[in-house]
Design a protein around this motif. Structure first.
Motif, PDB file in Angstrom:
ATOM      1  N   LEU A  15      -8.222 -16.222  13.141  1.00 41.62           N
ATOM      2  CA  LEU A  15      -7.678 -17.047  14.223  1.00 41.62           C
ATOM      3  C   LEU A  15      -8.770 -17.516  15.176  1.00 41.62           C
ATOM      4  O   LEU A  15      -8.652 -18.546  15.821  1.00 41.62           O
ATOM      5  N   LYS A  16      -9.850 -16.716  15.246  1.00 42.03           N
ATOM      6  CA  LYS A  16     -10.956 -17.072  16.153  1.00 42.03           C
ATOM      7  C   LYS A  16     -11.572 -18.424  15.781  1.00 42.03           C
ATOM      8  O   LYS A  16     -12.143 -19.097  16.621  1.00 42.03           O
ATOM      9  N   LEU A  17     -11.461 -18.748  14.491  1.00 41.37           N
ATOM     10  CA  LEU A  17     -11.999 -20.014  13.997  1.00 41.37           C
ATOM     11  C   LEU A  17     -11.450 -21.183  14.818  1.00 41.37           C
ATOM     12  O   LEU A  17     -12.166 -22.114  15.181  1.00 41.37           O
ATOM     13  N   PHE A  18     -10.159 -21.092  15.121  1.00 38.75           N
ATOM     14  CA  PHE A  18      -9.501 -22.158  15.872  1.00 38.75           C
ATOM     15  C   PHE A  18     -10.105 -22.260  17.275  1.00 38.75           C
ATOM     16  O   PHE A  18     -10.464 -23.346  17.736  1.00 38.75           O
ATOM     17  N   GLY A  19     -10.223 -21.099  17.934  1.00 43.90           N
ATOM     18  CA  GLY A  19     -10.781 -21.076  19.297  1.00 43.90           C
ATOM     19  C   GLY A  19     -12.204 -21.629  19.315  1.00 43.90           C
ATOM     20  O   GLY A  19     -12.566 -22.405  20.201  1.00 43.90           O
ATOM     21  N   GLN A  20     -12.990 -21.219  18.299  1.00 40.48           N
ATOM     22  CA  GLN A  20     -14.383 -21.686  18.247  1.00 40.48           C
ATOM     23  C   GLN A  20     -14.443 -23.191  18.030  1.00 40.48           C
ATOM     24  O   GLN A  20     -15.196 -23.905  18.692  1.00 40.48           O
ATOM     25  N   ARG A 172      -3.014 -14.759  22.785  1.00 42.15           N
ATOM     26  CA  ARG A 172      -4.348 -15.015  23.354  1.00 42.15           C
ATOM     27  C   ARG A 172      -5.126 -15.987  22.480  1.00 42.15           C
ATOM     28  O   ARG A 172      -5.879 -16.805  22.945  1.00 42.15           O
ATOM     29  N   ASP A 173      -4.901 -15.850  21.167  1.00 36.20           N
ATOM     30  CA  ASP A 173      -5.627 -16.725  20.234  1.00 36.20           C
ATOM     31  C   ASP A 173      -4.930 -18.067  20.019  1.00 36.20           C
ATOM     32  O   ASP A 173      -5.200 -18.760  19.043  1.00 36.20           O
ATOM     33  N   ASP A 174      -4.004 -18.424  20.937  1.00 34.37           N
ATOM     34  CA  ASP A 174      -3.399 -19.758  20.891  1.00 34.37           C
ATOM     35  C   ASP A 174      -2.405 -19.995  19.759  1.00 34.37           C
ATOM     36  O   ASP A 174      -2.324 -21.097  19.220  1.00 34.37           O
TER      37      ASP A 174
END
Ligand code: GDP
Length: 420
Positions: A15-20, A172-174
């Motif tokens: 999911l962090k991929l999206f935030g990055q 938190r991760d949208d």
């Protein structure tokens, strides 16, 4: 241990991929914004009566500033969206709660979600619900259940449950999760899809492992895939804990379900290749996953809540989440950000074109001025030469005249002398 499901949100969650990606594309738009502002400042200083820039070109660059502003606003609101469908009581709300790791949505006998409920993160410390523009604070799940039951809700209303991000990593991760009324309630499915699903990155069908896929479930996804090209669909065969009571049948039943659901995804909907489709079908117990993750776990004794084989089911719930996270982040980055990137590219290309045109007309004007200057200089040179020619001529004439006068005077003088 009973808490097997809890270690899943590793720092390397897909999911962090999206935030990055969101941060990166936002930074790029900050830069584009800078270019557009700078160009606007520069072009704004030029007078459109000077033939260097037209009013149209000025308006165009101003419109790029508005476009960039609009894209940055959408970008800020962009989130990954997953929508859950299935027949009433198959466990949609329980699956969502298990993924959120706490009992946020009311579920169970006596409660049926009869409208769309969207769970999304808020930076506030306390949760609240939004129905249209009405905001109501929520202190407990019980209160939320009442609020959802009390309100006279239509099947195609949307209630937004805004839950503190700090309480839940998924939010938190949208990620935004949408629970739907059971697809067995009579409703205009196409309106549902248009209103709530067109921007969904992933669909989860919560099916009942105790029965085969129902016609209503299948036809709903036929409608979805006719409106969206290749939707990402996961199928959860929920209530798989029921299999514990018939262990001798378990493998056979599982195989049967797997074959049918894979056929549904591959041959009927044509949304997956066979190898992919097997990674879209899971056998889980949302109830067990929720209990093992929520605070109730501390008080629970394993025997009272978990049937044989629960660890395998919890593990499978985690596998589903991992695949789901990979799928939703990739899909959201591609569909949402690729569009922004394309728009960003066309804005910079158009802006560049306008700047090039302005530069061309400025240099044309410069050449013209220079030509004029040269022509004037040539003319001046000519006049100058003429003048100097005339000057010599005049000088010569004056000399001859003077000589002539002198001659005449002297000859007259001579005549006078002679006469005397
Ligand atoms: P929904 O109408 O699809 O949202 O279903 P709910 O989430 O409200 O679940 C209906 C009932 O089924 C509740 O009492 C849940 O506790 C129960 N339930 C949900 N998932 C499971 C499961 O995996 N196993 C069992 N045994 N019960 C479940």
């Amino acid at each position: 241990s009973r808490k097997l499901g809890n270690g899943r949100q590793s720092p390397t969650s897909p999911l962090k991929l999206f935030g990055q990606a969101k941060k990166k594309i936002n930074d790029i738009f900050v830069e584009i914004n800078g270019y557009v502002d700078e160009s606007n400042g520069f072009l704004g200083g030029l007078d459109d009566k000077d033939d260097i820039i037209s009013k149209d070109q000025k308006d165009k660059t101003q419109s790029y500033a508005d476009k960039v502003k609009g894209i940055r606003e959408i970008l800020n609101r962009d989130r990954m969206k997953v929508a859950f469908f299935g027949r009433t009581s198959n466990g949609k709300s329980t699956v969502i709660n298990a993924m959120l790791k706490s009992k946020i949505l009311p579920s169970g006998i006596g409660h049926t979600t009869n409208c769309f409920v969207q769970v999304e993160g808020t930076d506030n410390q306390e949760g609240y619900i939004m129905q249209g523009d009405n905001q109501e604070s929520v202190h407990s799940v019980k209160q939320l259940a009442h609020a959802l039951c009390d309100a006279k809700l239509d099947v195609d209303t949307l209630i937004r449950v805004c839950w503190p991000k700090e309480k839940c990593s998924l939010l938190r991760d949208d990620v935004v999760l949408v629970d739907s009324p059971g697809i067995d309630v009579s409703a205009d499915i196409d309106t549902w899809i248009d209103k709530f699903c067109l921007d969904a990155d992933v669909f989860v069908l919560v099916a009942n492992a105790e029965s085969t896929l129902m016609v209503t479930e299948k036809s709903f996804f036929h409608r979805v895939s006719s409106r969206l090209s290749k939707p990402n669909i996961f199928i959860l065969n929920n209530r798989w804990d029921a299999s514990a009571s018939e262990p001798e049948m378990m493998e056979e039943v599982r195989q049967q379900h797997m074959t049918r659901t894979v056929e549904f995804l591959v041959d009927e909907l044509k949304v997956n290749k066979p190898a992919e489709a097997e990674d879209r079908v899971f056998f889980v117990s949302a109830r067990e996953a929720l209990i093992s993750r929520s605070n109730e776990a501390a008080a629970a004794t394993p025997n009272s809540h978990f049937l044989d084989g629960y660890q395998g089911r919890l593990f499978e719930f985690c596998s589903f989440e991992r695949k789901f996270e990979e799928c939703i982040s990739q899909s959201a980055v591609q569909t949402k950000f690729a569009q922004h990137a394309d728009n960003g590219k066309s804005i910079t290309a158009e802006l560049r074109q306008v700047m090039a045109e302005v530069c061309d007309s400025a240099s044309d004007k410069r050449t013209n001025t220079q030509q004029l200057l040269e022509e004037t200089r040539d003319r001046l040179d000519f006049v100058d030469k003429q003048l100097s020619l005339m000057e010599t001529e005049i000088k010569d004439k004056i000399v001859t005249m003077a000589e002539d006068v002198e001659y005449k005077v002297s000859s007259a003088l001579m005549d006078e002398i002679r006469r005397l």
